[in-house]
Write a protein that holds these residues in place. Structure first.
Motif, short mmCIF file in Angstrom:
data_model
loop_
_atom_site.label_atom_id
_atom_site.label_comp_id
_atom_site.label_asym_id
_atom_site.label_seq_id
_atom_site.Cartn_x
_atom_site.Cartn_y
_atom_site.Cartn_z
N GLY A 169 0.81 -1.21 0.00
CA GLY A 169 0.00 0.00 0.00
C GLY A 169 0.84 1.26 0.00
N ARG A 170 1.89 1.29 0.83
CA ARG A 170 2.75 2.47 0.88
C ARG A 170 3.46 2.69 -0.45
NH1 ARG A 170 3.31 1.12 6.61
NH2 ARG A 170 4.61 -0.66 6.09
N LEU A 171 4.00 1.61 -1.02
CA LEU A 171 4.69 1.74 -2.30
C LEU A 171 3.72 2.07 -3.43
CD1 LEU A 171 7.17 -1.29 -2.04
CD2 LEU A 171 7.69 1.13 -1.71
N GLY A 172 2.52 1.49 -3.37
CA GLY A 172 1.54 1.77 -4.41
C GLY A 172 1.08 3.21 -4.41
N ILE A 173 0.91 3.79 -3.22
CA ILE A 173 0.52 5.20 -3.15
C ILE A 173 1.63 6.08 -3.73
CG2 ILE A 173 0.07 7.10 -1.56
CD1 ILE A 173 -2.23 5.14 -2.01
N GLY A 174 2.87 5.73 -3.42
CA GLY A 174 4.00 6.48 -3.99
C GLY A 174 4.03 6.40 -5.51
N MET A 175 3.77 5.19 -6.04
CA MET A 175 3.77 5.02 -7.49
C MET A 175 2.62 5.79 -8.14
SD MET A 175 6.40 3.31 -8.29
CE MET A 175 5.95 3.21 -10.01
N SER A 176 1.45 5.80 -7.51
CA SER A 176 0.33 6.54 -8.09
C SER A 176 0.62 8.03 -8.10
CB SER A 176 -0.96 6.25 -7.31
OG SER A 176 -0.91 6.78 -6.00
N ARG A 177 1.31 8.53 -7.08
CA ARG A 177 1.70 9.94 -7.07
C ARG A 177 2.72 10.23 -8.16
NH1 ARG A 177 2.40 11.25 -0.59
NH2 ARG A 177 0.18 11.23 -0.06
N LEU A 178 3.61 9.29 -8.39
CA LEU A 178 4.58 9.46 -9.46
C LEU A 178 3.87 9.55 -10.81
CD1 LEU A 178 7.45 9.50 -10.64
CD2 LEU A 178 7.46 7.00 -10.52
N PHE A 179 2.92 8.66 -11.04
CA PHE A 179 2.15 8.71 -12.29
C PHE A 179 1.37 10.03 -12.40
CE2 PHE A 179 2.02 3.85 -11.92
CZ PHE A 179 3.16 3.72 -12.70
N ALA A 180 0.81 10.50 -11.27
CA ALA A 180 0.06 11.76 -11.29
C ALA A 180 0.98 12.93 -11.62
CB ALA A 180 -0.62 11.98 -9.94
N ALA A 181 2.19 12.94 -11.04
CA ALA A 181 3.14 14.01 -11.34
C ALA A 181 3.56 13.97 -12.81
CB ALA A 181 4.37 13.88 -10.43
N LEU A 182 3.77 12.76 -13.34
CA LEU A 182 4.12 12.64 -14.75
C LEU A 182 2.98 13.13 -15.65
CD1 LEU A 182 5.94 9.17 -14.81
CD2 LEU A 182 6.97 11.44 -15.02
N SER A 183 1.75 12.88 -15.22
CA SER A 183 0.61 13.36 -16.02
C SER A 183 0.57 14.88 -16.04
CB SER A 183 -0.69 12.79 -15.47
OG SER A 183 -0.99 13.33 -14.19
N LEU A 184 0.92 15.52 -14.92
CA LEU A 184 0.99 16.99 -14.91
C LEU A 184 2.06 17.48 -15.88
CD1 LEU A 184 0.66 18.34 -11.25
CD2 LEU A 184 -0.89 18.67 -13.18
N PHE A 185 3.19 16.79 -15.91
CA PHE A 185 4.27 17.18 -16.82
C PHE A 185 3.83 17.05 -18.27
CE2 PHE A 185 8.16 15.91 -19.22
CZ PHE A 185 8.81 17.14 -19.16
N ILE A 186 3.15 15.96 -18.60
CA ILE A 186 2.68 15.76 -19.98
C ILE A 186 1.62 16.79 -20.33
CG2 ILE A 186 1.49 14.16 -21.52
CD1 ILE A 186 2.84 11.88 -19.98
N LEU A 187 0.70 17.06 -19.39
CA LEU A 187 -0.38 18.01 -19.66
C LEU A 187 0.12 19.45 -19.77
CD1 LEU A 187 -3.23 16.59 -17.40
CD2 LEU A 187 -3.13 16.61 -19.89
N SER A 188 1.34 19.70 -19.30
CA SER A 188 1.89 21.05 -19.46
C SER A 188 2.15 21.37 -20.93
CB SER A 188 3.19 21.19 -18.66
OG SER A 188 4.21 20.35 -19.19
N PHE A 189 2.22 20.33 -21.79
CA PHE A 189 2.40 20.54 -23.22
C PHE A 189 1.08 20.56 -23.97
CE2 PHE A 189 6.18 18.07 -21.80
CZ PHE A 189 7.11 19.10 -21.92
N PHE A 190 -0.03 20.45 -23.22
CA PHE A 190 -1.35 20.38 -23.83
C PHE A 190 -1.85 21.78 -24.11
CE2 PHE A 190 -4.48 17.07 -24.61
CZ PHE A 190 -5.62 17.81 -24.89
N SER A 191 -2.12 22.09 -25.37
CA SER A 191 -2.56 23.43 -25.74
C SER A 191 -3.56 23.35 -26.88
CB SER A 191 -1.36 24.30 -26.17
OG SER A 191 -1.77 25.57 -26.59
N SER A 192 -4.65 24.11 -26.75
CA SER A 192 -5.67 24.22 -27.80
C SER A 192 -6.23 22.86 -28.20
CB SER A 192 -5.10 24.93 -29.04
OG SER A 192 -4.65 26.22 -28.69
#
Length: 362
Positions: free
Chosen positions: A162-185
């Motif tokens: 559970g502890r490791l899984g929560i960390g991994m889900s946060r990592l995926f969420a942070a990566l999604s923010l990085f990818i969405l920073s290139f999202f335009s129009s």
């Protein structure tokens, strides 16, 4: 030579927004927050944020978004992303890759798709806003709430998963923010080759040099407890400050720095305890008060739609998290008690969720 007498002008000093008064008020609210939480039965982060709303422009107007509060709130935001990254030790993930990756992926994917569909089809949001809604659904979870459980339960394999899984889900969420920073129009606008090369060099520099210099400073310092803690804070905020120069958000730079130094912090309990103390006593209260003061109800055009969004987020968010815990337990062949433990980790509401929502909203 005689100088004219100086007069002290009190009118120009706001009682709360000068540094000393602001610090005193925030520390006082950090004391009152847990007391209100005990009475109302709500999480501490919620009670402190509500106190910020009450004292902010939408309440009594005692606090406002002055430069001091914005500065300290930004520091808290960066530190929370760093601490969230530091909670995931990739060395432990390598020891049990299947369990941690499968649970982490499911606890990200199912809430993400649920939030995406909720935003796109029920709230009629555009694609980018719907993707951010999905990322927010996937960002919740906490390492702290289940710690009230019995030691024998926390010693189970599912607790570590559970502890490791929560960390991994946060990592995926942070990566999604990085990818969405290139999202335009309505579409992805990928960076140029030069920009991508600079970003790759930025991340590689953190991976290659940060662990080496951190271990060197901590090992060589003659003032343990001060120099090593100051150095960790230096590298966190330096990584955050350099990120925007290559197109990486400050919060992502701090998260990645925490991810890289996580094994080092895990091996030094005194250093980890000092950083945890600084986060809970200083950085987190200022962030929560800042988030509360920043609330602007005048921007809510349709209160009924906001209420529908909140209720839908709670129901669908909890439902998707329970489904992720149930599917992961079946895949990993856990007992029903282990399924409940996984769900308790992921269904809790942590400070990272608030910080993530603020970043996504801006």
């Amino acid at each position: 030579m005689r100088f004219p007498p100086r007069t002290l002008t009190l009118v120009s000093m706001n009682l709360v927004n000068d540094p000393a008064s602001l610090f005193a008020v925030v520390m006082g609210l950090a004391v009152l927050g847990p007391l209100f939480s005990d009475v109302l039965g709500i999480p501490v982060i919620v009670s402190i944020t509500i106190l910020g709303v009450v004292l902010g422009p939408q309440g009594f107007g005692i606090l406002d978004l002055g430069m001091s509060l914005q500065f300290l709130g930004a520091l808290g935001l960066i530190f929370v992303f760093f601490a969230s990254g530091a909670e995931l030790d990739l060395e432990k993930v390598r020891k049990r890759p299947f369990a941690s990756l499968s649970f982490g992926f499911l606890t990200f994917l199912l809430p993400f798709l649920t939030g995406l569909g909720f935003g796109r089809f029920l709230l009629k949001m555009d694609l980018r806003s719907s993707l951010l809604m999905g990322a927010f659904f996937a960002s919740s979870g906490s390492h702290l709430i289940p710690l009230a459980a019995r030691p024998d339960i926390l010693a189970r394999e599912s607790a570590e998963t559970g502890r490791l899984g929560i960390g991994m889900s946060r990592l995926f969420a942070a990566l999604s923010l990085f990818i969405l920073s290139f999202f335009s129009s309505g579409s992805l606008a990928f960076p140029s080759f030069k920009a991508a090369a600079l970003q790759a060099a930025y991340f590689l520099s953190i991976i290659l040099f940060l662990p080496f210099f951190s271990a060197l400073v901590i090992r060589k310092t003659k003032a343990p407890g001060t120099a090593d803690t100051a150095f960790i804070l230096f590298i966190v905020f330096a990584a955050a400050a350099l990120g925007p120069f290559v197109g990486v958000g400050e919060y992502l730079g701090a998260f990645f720095a925490g991810l890289v130094v996580a094994p080092l912090l895990g091996a030094s309990k005194p250093l980890n305890a000092r950083l945890d103390f600084l986060g809970k006593v200083f950085f987190t209260p200022f962030l929560l008060i800042f988030l509360g003061v920043a609330v602007d109800f005048s921007r809510i055009a349709n209160p009924s739609m906001v209420l529908f969004m909140i209720l839908g987020s709670v129901v669908l968010g909890i439902g998707s998290k329970f489904a992720a815990a149930a599917i992961s337990s079946r895949i990993l062949r856990y007992q029903p008690a282990d399924r409940g433990l996984l769900f308790s980790f992921y269904s809790s509401f942590g400070i990272f969720s608030l910080a993530f929502a603020f970043v996504a909203g801006n």
